[in-house]
Design a protein around this motif. Structure first.
Motif, short mmCIF file in Angstrom:
data_model
loop_
_atom_site.label_atom_id
_atom_site.label_comp_id
_atom_site.label_asym_id
_atom_site.label_seq_id
_atom_site.Cartn_x
_atom_site.Cartn_y
_atom_site.Cartn_z
N ASP A 32 1.99 -14.31 5.58
CA ASP A 32 1.52 -13.33 6.78
C ASP A 32 1.76 -11.84 5.68
O ASP A 32 3.52 -11.91 5.83
CB ASP A 32 1.77 -13.06 7.57
CG ASP A 32 1.65 -11.99 8.74
OD1 ASP A 32 0.28 -11.01 8.38
OD2 ASP A 32 1.31 -11.73 9.54
N VAL A 33 1.47 -11.43 5.51
CA VAL A 33 2.27 -10.28 4.44
C VAL A 33 1.31 -8.65 5.35
O VAL A 33 0.82 -8.41 5.64
CB VAL A 33 1.83 -9.85 2.89
CG1 VAL A 33 2.13 -8.76 2.23
CG2 VAL A 33 1.61 -11.49 2.67
N LYS A 34 2.63 -8.04 5.39
CA LYS A 34 2.54 -6.99 6.46
C LYS A 34 2.03 -5.81 5.59
O LYS A 34 2.10 -5.05 4.57
CB LYS A 34 3.87 -6.35 7.30
CG LYS A 34 4.55 -7.60 8.06
CD LYS A 34 4.01 -7.61 8.86
CE LYS A 34 4.50 -8.70 9.83
NZ LYS A 34 4.26 -9.91 10.11
N ARG A 35 1.05 -5.19 5.95
CA ARG A 35 -0.28 -4.05 5.59
C ARG A 35 1.45 -2.68 4.98
O ARG A 35 1.38 -1.54 4.43
CB ARG A 35 -0.98 -3.24 6.66
CG ARG A 35 -1.86 -2.20 5.77
CD ARG A 35 -2.90 -1.68 6.75
NE ARG A 35 -4.04 -2.75 6.92
CZ ARG A 35 -4.97 -3.17 6.26
NH1 ARG A 35 -4.58 -2.33 5.39
NH2 ARG A 35 -6.06 -4.10 6.35
N ASP A 36 2.12 -2.70 5.52
CA ASP A 36 3.32 -1.82 5.65
C ASP A 36 4.27 -2.05 4.56
O ASP A 36 4.17 -1.06 3.75
CB ASP A 36 4.04 -1.92 7.27
CG ASP A 36 4.05 -0.84 7.82
OD1 ASP A 36 2.84 -0.49 8.08
OD2 ASP A 36 4.66 -1.23 9.16
N LEU A 37 4.39 -3.54 4.07
CA LEU A 37 4.76 -3.31 3.01
C LEU A 37 4.22 -3.93 1.64
O LEU A 37 4.36 -3.22 0.64
CB LEU A 37 5.43 -5.27 2.88
CG LEU A 37 5.78 -5.84 1.66
CD1 LEU A 37 7.09 -5.34 0.85
CD2 LEU A 37 6.19 -7.73 1.55
N LEU A 38 2.24 -3.91 2.25
CA LEU A 38 1.21 -3.87 0.89
C LEU A 38 1.13 -1.87 0.57
O LEU A 38 1.10 -2.18 -0.40
CB LEU A 38 0.31 -3.79 1.61
CG LEU A 38 -0.02 -6.15 1.34
CD1 LEU A 38 -1.36 -5.94 1.86
CD2 LEU A 38 0.12 -6.47 0.38
N THR A 39 1.20 -1.30 1.88
CA THR A 39 1.43 0.14 1.04
C THR A 39 2.69 0.15 0.43
O THR A 39 2.50 1.76 -0.66
CB THR A 39 1.16 1.01 2.69
OG1 THR A 39 2.99 1.05 3.10
CG2 THR A 39 0.15 0.89 3.23
N GLN A 40 3.46 -0.48 -0.12
CA GLN A 40 4.91 0.04 -0.66
C GLN A 40 4.12 -0.70 -2.78
O GLN A 40 5.09 -0.34 -3.38
CB GLN A 40 6.06 -1.05 -0.04
CG GLN A 40 6.49 -0.12 0.93
CD GLN A 40 7.76 -1.32 1.28
OE1 GLN A 40 8.89 -1.61 0.91
NE2 GLN A 40 8.01 -1.20 2.58
N VAL A 41 3.15 -1.05 -2.01
CA VAL A 41 3.04 -1.37 -3.78
C VAL A 41 2.24 -0.19 -4.72
O VAL A 41 1.17 0.76 -4.21
CB VAL A 41 1.90 -2.99 -3.75
CG1 VAL A 41 1.08 -3.33 -5.00
CG2 VAL A 41 2.05 -3.80 -3.35
N PRO A 42 2.57 0.40 -6.05
CA PRO A 42 1.97 1.15 -6.50
C PRO A 42 0.46 1.23 -6.41
O PRO A 42 0.24 -0.29 -6.80
CB PRO A 42 2.80 1.06 -7.51
CG PRO A 42 4.07 0.89 -7.57
CD PRO A 42 4.10 -0.71 -6.88
N ALA A 43 -0.18 2.32 -6.41
CA ALA A 43 -1.67 2.13 -5.90
C ALA A 43 -1.99 1.30 -8.26
O ALA A 43 -2.81 0.55 -7.60
CB ALA A 43 -2.23 3.78 -6.44
#
Length: 68
Positions: A32-43
């Motif tokens: 389960d990868v949290k959305r908050d973590l995914l938003t830290q990935v460069p676009a």
């Protein structure tokens, strides 16, 4: 633009040990990868390679610590 290395974590640039294209199910499909973590990935890297276990674990640990 250089090619994206799908074996590299988009956050720490270490090997993500992803085997999603292998013969056996990969660890990444059950995490389960949290959305908050995914938003830290460069676009530019979003959705191109998996975040590694270390980055996921570190993020989850910090979330627990920050709640206490």
């Amino acid at each position: 633009m250089p090619a994206i290395d799908t074996n590299q974590c988009p956050l720490c640039q270490q090997n993500n040990l992803c085997a999603v294209n292998g013969n056996q199910p990969c660890w990444c499909v059950s995490r389960d990868v949290k959305r908050d973590l995914l938003t830290q990935v460069p676009a530019a890297l979003s959705g191109k390679s998996c975040i590694c276990k270390s980055c996921i674990d570190k993020f989850d640990f910090n979330k627990v610590i920050n709640k206490s």
